[in-house]
Design a protein around this motif. Structure first.
Motif, PDB file in Angstrom:
ATOM      1  N   SER A  16      -5.509   2.947  11.002  1.00  0.00           N
ATOM      2  CA  SER A  16      -6.767   2.528  10.380  1.00  0.00           C
ATOM      3  C   SER A  16      -6.713   1.074   9.914  1.00  0.00           C
ATOM      4  O   SER A  16      -7.744   0.416   9.830  1.00  0.00           O
ATOM      5  N   ALA A  17      -5.523   0.591   9.592  1.00  0.00           N
ATOM      6  CA  ALA A  17      -5.315  -0.777   9.086  1.00  0.00           C
ATOM      7  C   ALA A  17      -6.141  -1.036   7.827  1.00  0.00           C
ATOM      8  O   ALA A  17      -6.509  -2.166   7.535  1.00  0.00           O
ATOM      9  N   ARG A  18      -6.431   0.014   7.077  1.00  0.00           N
ATOM     10  CA  ARG A  18      -7.235  -0.117   5.856  1.00  0.00           C
ATOM     11  C   ARG A  18      -6.392  -0.114   4.584  1.00  0.00           C
ATOM     12  O   ARG A  18      -6.923  -0.301   3.500  1.00  0.00           O
ATOM     13  N   PHE A  19      -5.111   0.142   4.719  1.00  0.00           N
ATOM     14  CA  PHE A  19      -4.239   0.213   3.549  1.00  0.00           C
ATOM     15  C   PHE A  19      -3.256  -0.940   3.613  1.00  0.00           C
ATOM     16  O   PHE A  19      -2.602  -1.157   4.624  1.00  0.00           O
ATOM     17  N   ILE A  20      -3.150  -1.666   2.502  1.00  0.00           N
ATOM     18  CA  ILE A  20      -2.229  -2.787   2.458  1.00  0.00           C
ATOM     19  C   ILE A  20      -1.274  -2.620   1.287  1.00  0.00           C
ATOM     20  O   ILE A  20      -1.581  -1.957   0.291  1.00  0.00           O
ATOM     21  N   SER A  21      -0.130  -3.243   1.408  1.00  0.00           N
ATOM     22  CA  SER A  21       0.876  -3.190   0.352  1.00  0.00           C
ATOM     23  C   SER A  21       0.545  -4.227  -0.716  1.00  0.00           C
ATOM     24  O   SER A  21      -0.394  -5.018  -0.573  1.00  0.00           O
ATOM     25  N   LYS A  22       1.344  -4.249  -1.761  1.00  0.00           N
ATOM     26  CA  LYS A  22       1.145  -5.239  -2.816  1.00  0.00           C
ATOM     27  C   LYS A  22       1.323  -6.651  -2.282  1.00  0.00           C
ATOM     28  O   LYS A  22       0.780  -7.598  -2.820  1.00  0.00           O
ATOM     29  N   ARG A  23       2.083  -6.786  -1.220  1.00  0.00           N
ATOM     30  CA  ARG A  23       2.322  -8.105  -0.619  1.00  0.00           C
ATOM     31  C   ARG A  23       1.226  -8.508   0.369  1.00  0.00           C
ATOM     32  O   ARG A  23       1.286  -9.568   0.962  1.00  0.00           O
ATOM     33  N   GLY A  24       0.238  -7.618   0.571  1.00  0.00           N
ATOM     34  CA  GLY A  24      -0.857  -7.937   1.471  1.00  0.00           C
ATOM     35  C   GLY A  24      -0.585  -7.603   2.926  1.00  0.00           C
ATOM     36  O   GLY A  24      -1.308  -8.035   3.807  1.00  0.00           O
ATOM     37  N   VAL A  25       0.456  -6.820   3.184  1.00  0.00           N
ATOM     38  CA  VAL A  25       0.827  -6.431   4.545  1.00  0.00           C
ATOM     39  C   VAL A  25       0.261  -5.041   4.827  1.00  0.00           C
ATOM     40  O   VAL A  25       0.299  -4.160   3.967  1.00  0.00           O
ATOM     41  N   ILE A  26      -0.233  -4.833   6.038  1.00  0.00           N
ATOM     42  CA  ILE A  26      -0.762  -3.524   6.414  1.00  0.00           C
ATOM     43  C   ILE A  26       0.361  -2.495   6.383  1.00  0.00           C
ATOM     44  O   ILE A  26       1.453  -2.729   6.899  1.00  0.00           O
ATOM     45  N   ILE A  27       0.089  -1.364   5.746  1.00  0.00           N
ATOM     46  CA  ILE A  27       1.089  -0.297   5.616  1.00  0.00           C
ATOM     47  C   ILE A  27       1.280   0.390   6.965  1.00  0.00           C
ATOM     48  O   ILE A  27       0.325   0.743   7.634  1.00  0.00           O
ATOM     49  N   THR A  28       2.549   0.562   7.332  1.00  0.00           N
ATOM     50  CA  THR A  28       2.887   1.192   8.606  1.00  0.00           C
ATOM     51  C   THR A  28       3.465   2.578   8.361  1.00  0.00           C
ATOM     52  O   THR A  28       3.836   2.934   7.230  1.00  0.00           O
ATOM     53  N   THR A  29       3.559   3.323   9.430  1.00  0.00           N
ATOM     54  CA  THR A  29       4.165   4.653   9.362  1.00  0.00           C
ATOM     55  C   THR A  29       5.593   4.544   8.846  1.00  0.00           C
ATOM     56  O   THR A  29       6.021   5.336   8.009  1.00  0.00           O
ATOM     57  N   GLN A  30       6.312   3.548   9.331  1.00  0.00           N
ATOM     58  CA  GLN A  30       7.697   3.350   8.917  1.00  0.00           C
ATOM     59  C   GLN A  30       7.782   3.096   7.416  1.00  0.00           C
ATOM     60  O   GLN A  30       8.670   3.619   6.740  1.00  0.00           O
ATOM     61  N   ASN A  31       6.851   2.303   6.866  1.00  0.00           N
ATOM     62  CA  ASN A  31       6.827   2.053   5.424  1.00  0.00           C
ATOM     63  C   ASN A  31       6.669   3.357   4.641  1.00  0.00           C
ATOM     64  O   ASN A  31       7.373   3.588   3.652  1.00  0.00           O
ATOM     65  N   LEU A  32       5.741   4.182   5.086  1.00  0.00           N
ATOM     66  CA  LEU A  32       5.458   5.433   4.374  1.00  0.00           C
ATOM     67  C   LEU A  32       6.657   6.376   4.395  1.00  0.00           C
ATOM     68  O   LEU A  32       7.003   6.978   3.382  1.00  0.00           O
ATOM     69  N   TYR A  33       7.312   6.497   5.550  1.00  0.00           N
ATOM     70  CA  TYR A  33       8.484   7.373   5.633  1.00  0.00           C
ATOM     71  C   TYR A  33       9.659   6.823   4.827  1.00  0.00           C
ATOM     72  O   TYR A  33      10.423   7.588   4.236  1.00  0.00           O
TER      73      TYR A  33
END
Length: 60
Positions: A16-33
């Protein structure tokens, strides 16, 4: 949040590319896991607080 998505999974969150981290980077599946694996202490006060918030506000 589930009302906004048909299938709220780590993959759909990334696509979806609608969720970003505090650093402004799009959250990836790898980030979530990675976050999930680091949250092994499910008895911590912060984890319990966050988990109860989502269960109350966004029940399945």
């Amino acid at each position: 949040m589930q009302r906004l998505f048909n299938d709220l999974t780590p993959t759909s969150i990334e696509e979806s590319a609608r969720f970003i981290s505090k650093r402004g980077v799009i959250i990836t599946t790898q980030n979530l896991y990675a976050v999930k694996s680091r949250t092994k202490d499910k008895s911590s006060k912060n984890y319990v607080l966050i988990e109860s918030f989502f269960q109350e506000k966004f029940p399945l």
